[in-house]
Motif scaffolding. Structure first.
Motif, PDB file in Angstrom:
ATOM      1  N   ARG A  44       0.737  -1.303   0.143  1.00  0.00           N
ATOM      2  CA  ARG A  44       0.122   0.023   0.080  1.00  0.00           C
ATOM      3  C   ARG A  44       0.664   1.271  -0.022  1.00  0.00           C
ATOM      4  NH1 ARG A  44      -4.506  -2.293   4.135  1.00  0.00           N
ATOM      5  NH2 ARG A  44      -6.098  -3.007   2.399  1.00  0.00           N
ATOM      6  N   LEU A  45       2.006   1.311   0.726  1.00  0.00           N
ATOM      7  CA  LEU A  45       2.823   2.498   0.793  1.00  0.00           C
ATOM      8  C   LEU A  45       3.256   2.826  -0.651  1.00  0.00           C
ATOM      9  CD1 LEU A  45       3.587   4.183   3.257  1.00  0.00           C
ATOM     10  CD2 LEU A  45       5.973   2.866   2.868  1.00  0.00           C
ATOM     11  N   GLY A  46       3.587   2.100  -1.647  1.00  0.00           N
ATOM     12  CA  GLY A  46       4.081   2.316  -3.046  1.00  0.00           C
ATOM     13  C   GLY A  46       2.776   2.892  -3.831  1.00  0.00           C
ATOM     14  N   ARG A  47       1.450   2.845  -3.228  1.00  0.00           N
ATOM     15  CA  ARG A  47       0.580   3.266  -3.946  1.00  0.00           C
ATOM     16  C   ARG A  47       0.092   4.642  -3.498  1.00  0.00           C
ATOM     17  NH1 ARG A  47      -3.998  -1.767  -3.029  1.00  0.00           N
ATOM     18  NH2 ARG A  47      -2.825  -3.334  -4.405  1.00  0.00           N
TER      19      ARG A  47
ATOM     20  N   VAL B 186      10.323   6.695  -2.872  1.00  0.00           N
ATOM     21  CA  VAL B 186      10.164   6.908  -1.409  1.00  0.00           C
ATOM     22  C   VAL B 186       9.689   5.750  -0.601  1.00  0.00           C
ATOM     23  CG1 VAL B 186       9.013   8.563   0.130  1.00  0.00           C
ATOM     24  CG2 VAL B 186       9.860   9.489  -2.089  1.00  0.00           C
ATOM     25  N   ALA B 187       8.584   5.091  -1.269  1.00  0.00           N
ATOM     26  CA  ALA B 187       8.319   3.873  -0.521  1.00  0.00           C
ATOM     27  C   ALA B 187       9.267   2.790  -0.261  1.00  0.00           C
ATOM     28  CB  ALA B 187       7.176   3.358  -1.271  1.00  0.00           C
TER      29      ALA B 187
ATOM     30  N   THR C  58       6.711  15.817   4.769  1.00  0.00           N
ATOM     31  CA  THR C  58       7.223  15.081   3.686  1.00  0.00           C
ATOM     32  C   THR C  58       6.017  14.221   3.200  1.00  0.00           C
ATOM     33  OG1 THR C  58       9.556  14.941   4.584  1.00  0.00           O
ATOM     34  CG2 THR C  58       8.879  13.318   2.880  1.00  0.00           C
ATOM     35  N   ALA C  59       5.408  13.461   4.210  1.00  0.00           N
ATOM     36  CA  ALA C  59       4.139  12.738   3.878  1.00  0.00           C
ATOM     37  C   ALA C  59       3.065  13.384   3.180  1.00  0.00           C
ATOM     38  CB  ALA C  59       3.554  11.972   5.005  1.00  0.00           C
ATOM     39  N   HIS C  60       2.836  14.797   3.655  1.00  0.00           N
ATOM     40  CA  HIS C  60       1.926  15.760   2.937  1.00  0.00           C
ATOM     41  C   HIS C  60       2.307  15.873   1.585  1.00  0.00           C
ATOM     42  CE1 HIS C  60      -0.074  19.587   2.663  1.00  0.00           C
ATOM     43  NE2 HIS C  60      -1.185  18.909   2.643  1.00  0.00           N
ATOM     44  N   ARG C  61       3.523  16.321   1.558  1.00  0.00           N
ATOM     45  CA  ARG C  61       3.953  16.737   0.198  1.00  0.00           C
ATOM     46  C   ARG C  61       3.762  15.523  -0.909  1.00  0.00           C
ATOM     47  NH1 ARG C  61       8.449  17.932   1.757  1.00  0.00           N
ATOM     48  NH2 ARG C  61      10.114  16.443   1.092  1.00  0.00           N
ATOM     49  N   HIS C  62       4.231  14.562  -0.385  1.00  0.00           N
ATOM     50  CA  HIS C  62       3.927  13.259  -1.474  1.00  0.00           C
ATOM     51  C   HIS C  62       2.591  12.554  -1.503  1.00  0.00           C
ATOM     52  CE1 HIS C  62       8.144  13.293  -2.339  1.00  0.00           C
ATOM     53  NE2 HIS C  62       8.572  13.090  -1.183  1.00  0.00           N
ATOM     54  N   GLY C  63       1.556  13.010  -0.745  1.00  0.00           N
ATOM     55  CA  GLY C  63       0.263  12.847  -1.080  1.00  0.00           C
ATOM     56  C   GLY C  63      -0.190  11.596   0.107  1.00  0.00           C
ATOM     57  N   LEU C  64       0.558  11.069   0.915  1.00  0.00           N
ATOM     58  CA  LEU C  64       0.167  10.168   1.898  1.00  0.00           C
ATOM     59  C   LEU C  64      -1.225  10.859   2.906  1.00  0.00           C
ATOM     60  CD1 LEU C  64       0.099   7.571   3.622  1.00  0.00           C
ATOM     61  CD2 LEU C  64       2.159   8.310   4.621  1.00  0.00           C
TER      62      LEU C  64
ATOM     63  N   ALA D 161      -8.546   1.190  -9.615  1.00  0.00           N
ATOM     64  CA  ALA D 161      -7.274   1.702  -9.868  1.00  0.00           C
ATOM     65  C   ALA D 161      -6.326   0.907 -10.767  1.00  0.00           C
ATOM     66  CB  ALA D 161      -6.289   1.838  -8.656  1.00  0.00           C
ATOM     67  N   GLY D 162      -6.322  -0.734 -10.398  1.00  0.00           N
ATOM     68  CA  GLY D 162      -5.547  -1.525 -11.187  1.00  0.00           C
ATOM     69  C   GLY D 162      -6.339  -2.284 -12.396  1.00  0.00           C
ATOM     70  N   LEU D 163      -7.407  -1.634 -12.647  1.00  0.00           N
ATOM     71  CA  LEU D 163      -8.133  -2.375 -13.910  1.00  0.00           C
ATOM     72  C   LEU D 163      -7.875  -1.883 -15.285  1.00  0.00           C
ATOM     73  CD1 LEU D 163     -11.918  -2.757 -12.344  1.00  0.00           C
ATOM     74  CD2 LEU D 163     -10.111  -4.192 -12.194  1.00  0.00           C
ATOM     75  N   SER D 164      -8.373  -2.423 -16.208  1.00  0.00           N
ATOM     76  CA  SER D 164      -8.256  -1.909 -17.543  1.00  0.00           C
ATOM     77  C   SER D 164      -9.283  -0.793 -17.642  1.00  0.00           C
ATOM     78  CB  SER D 164      -8.502  -3.016 -18.529  1.00  0.00           C
ATOM     79  OG  SER D 164      -9.784  -3.403 -18.668  1.00  0.00           O
ATOM     80  N   GLU D 165      -9.106   0.153 -18.700  1.00  0.00           N
ATOM     81  CA  GLU D 165      -9.905   1.062 -19.008  1.00  0.00           C
ATOM     82  C   GLU D 165     -11.469   0.503 -19.433  1.00  0.00           C
ATOM     83  OE1 GLU D 165     -10.210   5.225 -21.765  1.00  0.00           O
ATOM     84  OE2 GLU D 165      -8.582   4.611 -20.729  1.00  0.00           O
ATOM     85  N   ALA D 166     -11.475  -0.578 -20.065  1.00  0.00           N
ATOM     86  CA  ALA D 166     -12.883  -1.176 -20.482  1.00  0.00           C
ATOM     87  C   ALA D 166     -13.400  -1.708 -19.249  1.00  0.00           C
ATOM     88  CB  ALA D 166     -12.675  -2.233 -21.187  1.00  0.00           C
TER      89      ALA D 166
END
Length: 253
Positions: A141-144, A150-151, A165-171, A211-216
Motif C-alpha cells: 500500500r505504501l507504494g500506491r 520513497v516507499a 514530507t508525507a503531506h508533500r508526497h500525498g500520503l 485503480a488496477g483495472l483496464s479502462e474497459a
C-alpha cells in the motif's frame, strides 16, 4: 475499554485508548476497532474517523502480547490486523493522526481512505530493523500512495517519514497544528457527509476498486454505478435543490 466509540451527527469517531501502551494493538484493540466499524456500518453514519489518544496515534503491534503467545489475537477473521487492514466496508474512513503512527500504526493509516495529520505525526514501517517485514499491507500500500522510490526507501531502511514530507508526497490529505488532528478530521468528515450518501458510497468504491483495472473494465463499473445512482431519490432531490437554490436534504434512498 481499549477503543471508544461515539457519534457526532453523521460522523462516528473510534478512538484507540491505550496511552499507557502507546496505543499499541492487542486483542482488545483489534476487537474494538472491528466492533466500532460494525456499529458505524449498521448505524447509518456517513463517515467514520479512526484516531488514538495523543501523543501517539498507534505504535503498532503490542510486543508484550506477542511475547505472551497472544499474537493471533491482534487480527480478526474479517478485518485482518487491528480489525481494519483487510476490512471490507462501505463507510468512508478517515485517519486522524496526532504523533507517531509506526509499524502497524502506519498500516492502519494506509487502510483508511483519507488521512489528516498534525505536524508531529510520523509514519514508517521499521520492521526490517527487527528482522521482520510489514505484513499488514504496508509493503504494497505504501507504494500506491507515495512515489515508488520513497516507499522503497521507507521499506528498506525502516526510517520514518515526517508529516510535512508525507503531506508533500500525498500520503496525508491535510496537515494541521499539533493537537488539532481530530478537529481537522471532523471538518473534513463534514465536507464528505454533506454530500449524497449513495453517491459518496459509489464514488468511494470506484476510486478504491478500479485503480488496477483496464479502462474497459473501469468504464463497465462506472456505467453500472452511474445507473444505480440515477435510480435514487437523492438525485432528484439534488436537482430540485439546485433549481430552488437551497441545500439538499438527503435521505440516502
Amino acid at each position: 475499554m481499549s477503543v471508544r466509540y461515539e457519534e457526532r451527527g453523521h460522523v462516528a469517531v473510534l478512538t484507540i485508548d491505550r496511552p499507557e501502551a502507546r496505543n499499541a494493538v492487542n486483542g482488545d484493540v483489534a476487537r474494538g476497532i472491528e466492533e466500532g466499524l460494525d456499529r458505524a456500518e449498521a448505524s447509518g453514519v456517513r463517515v467514520a474517523i479512526l484516531t488514538g489518544v495523543p501523543p501517539v496515534f498507534c505504535a503498532g503491534a503490542d510486543l508484550k502480547a506477542i511475547g505472551a503467545g497472544e499474537g493471533h489475537t491482534l487480527s480478526t477473521e474479517r478485518g485482518g490486523f487491528a480489525g481494519v487492514t483487510e476490512r471490507v466496508r462501505t463507510v468512508p474512513l478517515i485517519a486522524a493522526v496526532d504523533g507517531p503512527a509506526l509499524a502497524g500504526g502506519t498500516e492502519i493509516v494506509l487502510a483508511c481512505d483519507l488521512v489528516v495529520a498534525s505536524e508531529t505525526a510520523r509514519f514508517g514501517i521499521p520492521e526490517v530493523k527487527r528482522g521482520l517485514i510489514a505484513g499488514g499491507g504496508g509493503l504494497f500500500r505504501l507504494g500506491r500512495v507515495l512515489p515508488l522510490n520513497v516507499a522503497m526507501e521507507a521499506a528498506l531502511t525502516g526510517d520514518p517519514i515526517d508529516a510535512p514530507t508525507a503531506h508533500r508526497h500525498g500520503l496525508v490529505n491535510a496537515l494541521c497544528a499539533p493537537g488539532e488532528a481530530l478537529e481537522a478530521a471532523l471538518a473534513l468528515a463534514e465536507r464528505v457527509a454533506a454530500n449524497a450518501p449513495i453517491s459518496v458510497l459509489e464514488s468511494r468504491r470506484l476510486v478504491a476498486d478500479t485503480a488496477g483495472l483496464s479502462e474497459a473494465e473501469a468504464w463497465e463499473r462506472t456505467h453500472a454505478a452511474a445507473a444505480r445512482v440515477l435510480a435514487t431519490e437523492d438525485v432528484k432531490e439534488g436537482v430540485r435543490a439546485f433549481i430552488e437554490r437551497r441545500d439538499p436534504v438527503w435521505t440516502g434512498t
